[in-house]
Scaffold this motif. Structure first.
Motif, PDB file in Angstrom:
ATOM      1  N   MET A 230       0.783  -1.283   0.119  1.00  0.00           N
ATOM      2  CA  MET A 230       0.115   0.076  -0.033  1.00  0.00           C
ATOM      3  C   MET A 230       0.826   1.218  -0.017  1.00  0.00           C
ATOM      4  O   MET A 230       1.702   1.234   0.827  1.00  0.00           O
ATOM      5  N   GLY A 231       0.574   2.122  -0.840  1.00  0.00           N
ATOM      6  CA  GLY A 231       1.368   3.400  -0.955  1.00  0.00           C
ATOM      7  C   GLY A 231       0.970   4.436   0.364  1.00  0.00           C
ATOM      8  O   GLY A 231       0.137   4.179   1.128  1.00  0.00           O
ATOM      9  N   ASN A 232       2.037   5.196   0.385  1.00  0.00           N
ATOM     10  CA  ASN A 232       2.162   6.378   1.601  1.00  0.00           C
ATOM     11  C   ASN A 232       0.646   6.898   1.637  1.00  0.00           C
ATOM     12  O   ASN A 232       0.034   7.158   2.734  1.00  0.00           O
ATOM     13  N   ARG A 233       0.270   7.372   0.279  1.00  0.00           N
ATOM     14  CA  ARG A 233      -0.888   8.258   0.479  1.00  0.00           C
ATOM     15  C   ARG A 233      -2.236   7.263   0.630  1.00  0.00           C
ATOM     16  O   ARG A 233      -2.822   7.748   1.350  1.00  0.00           O
ATOM     17  N   ASP A 234      -2.098   5.968   0.308  1.00  0.00           N
ATOM     18  CA  ASP A 234      -3.152   5.317   0.498  1.00  0.00           C
ATOM     19  C   ASP A 234      -3.436   4.969   2.101  1.00  0.00           C
ATOM     20  O   ASP A 234      -4.278   4.892   2.666  1.00  0.00           O
ATOM     21  N   GLN A 235      -2.090   4.760   2.683  1.00  0.00           N
ATOM     22  CA  GLN A 235      -2.378   4.566   4.113  1.00  0.00           C
ATOM     23  C   GLN A 235      -2.696   5.874   4.798  1.00  0.00           C
ATOM     24  O   GLN A 235      -3.424   5.835   5.802  1.00  0.00           O
ATOM     25  N   GLN A 236      -2.427   7.194   4.519  1.00  0.00           N
ATOM     26  CA  GLN A 236      -2.712   8.376   5.014  1.00  0.00           C
ATOM     27  C   GLN A 236      -4.155   8.375   4.752  1.00  0.00           C
ATOM     28  O   GLN A 236      -4.836   8.817   5.844  1.00  0.00           O
ATOM     29  N   THR A 237      -4.728   8.005   3.424  1.00  0.00           N
ATOM     30  CA  THR A 237      -6.438   8.237   3.369  1.00  0.00           C
ATOM     31  C   THR A 237      -6.938   7.299   4.416  1.00  0.00           C
ATOM     32  O   THR A 237      -8.041   7.698   4.893  1.00  0.00           O
ATOM     33  N   GLU A 238      -6.416   6.083   4.502  1.00  0.00           N
ATOM     34  CA  GLU A 238      -7.092   5.125   5.368  1.00  0.00           C
ATOM     35  C   GLU A 238      -7.021   5.500   6.877  1.00  0.00           C
ATOM     36  O   GLU A 238      -7.989   5.447   7.600  1.00  0.00           O
ATOM     37  N   ASN A 239      -5.828   6.284   7.326  1.00  0.00           N
ATOM     38  CA  ASN A 239      -6.082   6.661   8.751  1.00  0.00           C
ATOM     39  C   ASN A 239      -6.891   7.815   8.867  1.00  0.00           C
ATOM     40  O   ASN A 239      -7.328   7.855   9.711  1.00  0.00           O
TER      41      ASN A 239
END
Length: 52
Positions: free
Chosen positions: A1-10
Motif C-alpha cells: 500500500m502506498g503512503n498516500r493510501d495509508q494516509q487516506t485510510e488513517n
C-alpha cells in the motif's frame, strides 16, 4: 500500500472515530479533506526544510 493510501485510510479511521457512530463523510467531503491535509503536509515540509 502506498503512503498516500495509508494516509487516506488513517484519515478515514480518524473521521469515523470522531463521528462516534454518525457515519462516514460523503466521498466529496473526504476528498476535499484529504486534499487539504496533503497541501498542509507539503507546506509544512517546505517550511521545515527551509529552516534547517
Amino acid at each position: 500500500m502506498g503512503n498516500r493510501d495509508q494516509q487516506t485510510e488513517n484519515l478515514q479511521a480518524t473521521v469515523t472515530t470522531a463521528g462516534l457512530g454518525a457515519g462516514t463523510l460523503p466521498p466529496a467531503h473526504l476528498h476535499a479533506l484529504t486534499d487539504a491535509v496533503d497541501k498542509t503536509d507539503t507546506a509544512l515540509r517546505q517550511l521545515l526544510s527551509s529552516t534547517t
